[in-house]
Design an enzyme around this catalytic site. Structure first.
Site, PDB file in Angstrom:
ATOM      1  CD  GLU A  94      31.344 -39.462 -33.825  1.00 42.71           C
ATOM      2  OE1 GLU A  94      30.868 -38.535 -33.144  1.00 42.71           O
ATOM      3  OE2 GLU A  94      30.661 -40.230 -34.505  1.00 42.71           O
ATOM      4  CB  CYS A 118      26.072 -35.177 -18.471  1.00 40.64           C
ATOM      5  SG  CYS A 118      27.607 -34.903 -17.566  1.00 40.64           S
ATOM      6  CB  CYS A 121      26.110 -35.616 -22.702  1.00 39.98           C
ATOM      7  SG  CYS A 121      27.597 -36.062 -23.625  1.00 39.98           S
ATOM      8  CB  CYS A 337      28.633 -29.489 -27.572  1.00 43.01           C
ATOM      9  SG  CYS A 337      29.889 -28.296 -27.772  1.00 43.01           S
TER      10      CYS A 337
HETATM   11  N1  SAH Z   1      33.478 -34.331 -20.551  1.00 46.30           N
HETATM   12  C1  SAH Z   1      33.928 -33.005 -20.683  1.00 46.30           C
HETATM   13  C2  SAH Z   1      34.334 -32.657 -22.092  1.00 46.30           C
HETATM   14  C3  SAH Z   1      33.473 -33.177 -23.206  1.00 46.30           C
HETATM   15  S1  SAH Z   1      31.829 -32.570 -23.277  1.00 46.30           S
HETATM   16  C4  SAH Z   1      32.871 -32.024 -20.158  1.00 46.30           C
HETATM   17  O1  SAH Z   1      31.743 -32.440 -19.942  1.00 46.30           O
HETATM   18  O2  SAH Z   1      33.228 -30.873 -19.942  1.00 46.30           O
HETATM   19  C5  SAH Z   1      32.086 -30.943 -23.968  1.00 46.30           C
HETATM   20  C6  SAH Z   1      30.945 -29.965 -23.704  1.00 46.30           C
HETATM   21  O3  SAH Z   1      29.779 -30.319 -24.437  1.00 46.30           O
HETATM   22  C7  SAH Z   1      30.542 -29.896 -22.251  1.00 46.30           C
HETATM   23  O4  SAH Z   1      30.445 -28.585 -21.765  1.00 46.30           O
HETATM   24  C8  SAH Z   1      29.198 -30.558 -22.308  1.00 46.30           C
HETATM   25  O5  SAH Z   1      28.421 -30.204 -21.232  1.00 46.30           O
HETATM   26  C9  SAH Z   1      28.647 -30.108 -23.627  1.00 46.30           C
HETATM   27  N2  SAH Z   1      27.482 -30.893 -24.067  1.00 46.30           N
HETATM   28  C10 SAH Z   1      27.231 -32.188 -23.834  1.00 46.30           C
HETATM   29  N3  SAH Z   1      26.053 -32.552 -24.372  1.00 46.30           N
HETATM   30  C11 SAH Z   1      25.540 -31.465 -24.972  1.00 46.30           C
HETATM   31  C12 SAH Z   1      24.354 -31.207 -25.720  1.00 46.30           C
HETATM   32  N4  SAH Z   1      23.465 -32.167 -25.975  1.00 46.30           N
HETATM   33  N5  SAH Z   1      24.149 -29.959 -26.189  1.00 46.30           N
HETATM   34  C13 SAH Z   1      25.066 -28.991 -25.967  1.00 46.30           C
HETATM   35  N6  SAH Z   1      26.202 -29.175 -25.287  1.00 46.30           N
HETATM   36  C14 SAH Z   1      26.450 -30.397 -24.782  1.00 46.30           C
HETATM   37 FE1  SF4 Z   2      29.126 -35.379 -19.264  1.00 47.64          FE
HETATM   38 FE2  SF4 Z   2      29.137 -35.913 -21.877  1.00 47.64          FE
HETATM   39 FE3  SF4 Z   2      31.177 -34.504 -20.805  1.00 47.64          FE
HETATM   40 FE4  SF4 Z   2      30.885 -37.112 -20.288  1.00 47.64          FE
HETATM   41  S1  SF4 Z   2      31.312 -36.207 -22.292  1.00 47.64           S
HETATM   42  S2  SF4 Z   2      31.291 -35.528 -18.804  1.00 47.64           S
HETATM   43  S3  SF4 Z   2      28.650 -37.363 -20.216  1.00 47.64           S
HETATM   44  S4  SF4 Z   2      29.017 -33.891 -20.946  1.00 47.64           S
END
Ligand code: SAH
Ligand code: SF4
Length: 360
Positions: A94, A118, A121, A337
């Site tokens: 996506e 994480c 996420c 996000c």
């Molecule tokens: N993997 C990288 C980039 C993609 S995630 C990273 O984690 O930085 C991009 C952002 O979205 C990150 O800051 C992540 O913590 C945030 N994110 C992930 N899941 C989320 C959620 N459920 N609600 C809000 N932000 C979220």
């Molecule tokens: Fe963590 Fe999601 Fe970013 Fe992967 S994409 S590093 S699981 S926040």
């Protein structure tokens, strides 16, 4: 698609020049090809009218330009557009177009799924399916810029879609090189933000890149114990080491590192967390981006109230930190996000995910 044809979408300009020469063509056609593919969004050699007919048919025999295919394109009530893109092995990723942020922004993926796991996420729930190639990462920008009429306009790119960019380092940096070419989209690294959980060796490599994007660190917690729970790679690359790498990071004039902090109701959003965060960031040219959780089924956390978010932000601001609260975009179409997931993704156990991470 013939397997013997070379996919020029995977080649940076100098590689394309070499490949053309090796096939008896002039090197300068590489620039023309870049202009067609990246600036005009044309991948059909037959339509490249400033090339001779003979060259066009020769190119069509020798090369192709593999391009992600738009499988769906949904627009949110706030104007955010989420694209599902199909790759040549039918896997889907996506990518999101966010207008008026205030610049136009493309949020692109670097992996199918993500190994980091994480806990808040959705992409993390998929596990890692595979890395994207450089051509697939750059291809998302090409496809979205063409689909949104942005080929001739400046735009920003955030590597905040699916995947952890520093866990796919070489391909991600090559994608930035391809996008940077002045004969193609000419994207300046100042317009690119790489968001990472903080893979320390990757941060150290990044510090020496000639094309250095802006850096965003996904922090999300202020103690090693809590961060290890929320962001499992913290067990290998602890908060203290990440902050140390940030202190050493060679920032350009007036630029700062963004620290992203997903706010989870009554988990990491107390006034004490805010005070600890301010202390941790002291001495770093930092700004903080608070991201109230985008809740989703299967995510065991809640979004804090606006009052809690405001109180947290105020504590940071009182300590002279620049704070922004991320507006959630495209929630009705799940383009926000952490809400990027493709149904049917391979689910791996937490142990498998950690094993993958440790091997890297
Ligand atoms: N993997 C990288 C980039 C993609 S995630 C990273 O984690 O930085 C991009 C952002 O979205 C990150 O800051 C992540 O913590 C945030 N994110 C992930 N899941 C989320 C959620 N459920 N609600 C809000 N932000 C979220
Ligand atoms: Fe963590 Fe999601 Fe970013 Fe992967 S994409 S590093 S699981 S926040």
């Amino acid at each position: 698609m013939s397997a013997s044809r070379l996919n020029l979408a995977e080649l940076d300009l100098s590689e394309l020049e070499t490949a053309l020469e090796a096939r008896g063509c002039e090197r300068f056609h590489a620039r023309q090809l870049y202009r067609w593919v990246y600036r005009r969004g044309v991948v059909d050699f037959g339509k490249m009218t400033d090339l001779s007919k003979e060259l066009r048919s020769r190119l069509a025999m020798e090369f192709d330009a593999v391009t992600p295919v738009v499988a769906s394109d949904v627009t949110s009530i706030d104007g955010t557009r989420k694209f599902a893109l199909e790759l040549s092995d039918r896997r889907r990723i996506e990518a999101v177009f966010i207008p008026d942020t205030p610049a136009m922004t493309f949020c692109i993926s670097t992996q199918v799924g993500c190994a980091m796991g994480c806990g808040f996420c959705l992409t993390g729930k998929m596990g890692l399916v595979r890395n994207l190639t450089a051509g697939e990462s750059a291809g998302q920008v090409r496809v979205l810029a063409a689909a949104t009429g942005m080929l001739d306009h400046p735009f920003n790119i955030v590597l905040m879609g699916m995947g952890e960019p520093l866990h796919n380092y070489a391909n991600t940096m090559k994608a930035l090189r391809i996008l940077h070419s002045e004969h193609g989209l000419a994207v300046s690294p100042r317009r690119v933000t790489l968001s990472t959980v903080g893979i320390v060796p990757g941060l150290e490599r990044l510090a020496h890149e000639p094309l250095m994007p802006n850096l965003a660190i996904s922090l999300h917690a202020t103690s090693e114990a809590q961060r290890s729970e929320l962001v499992p790679p913290n067990r290998k690359y602890p908060l203290a080491d990440i902050l140390e790498a940030c202190r050493r990071f060679p920032l350009k004039k007036r630029s700062r590192i963004t620290f992203e902090y997903v706010m989870l109701d009554r988990v990491n959003d107390t006034p004490e967390d805010a005070r600890r965060l301010a202390r941790l960031l002291s001495g770093i040219r930092a700004k903080v981006n608070l991201i109230p959780l985008n809740p989703a089924p299967g995510i065991p956390y809640d979004r804090p109230s606006d009052a809690r978010v405001d109180q947290f932000a105020q504590i940071l601001a009182d300590r002279h930190l620049t704070v922004s609260v991320r507006k959630s975009r495209g929630q009705d179409i799940r383009a926000a996000c952490g809400q990027l997931i493709v149904e049917g993704g391979v689910k791996k156990s937490a142990a498998q995910q950690m094993a993958l991470l440790m091997q890297s």
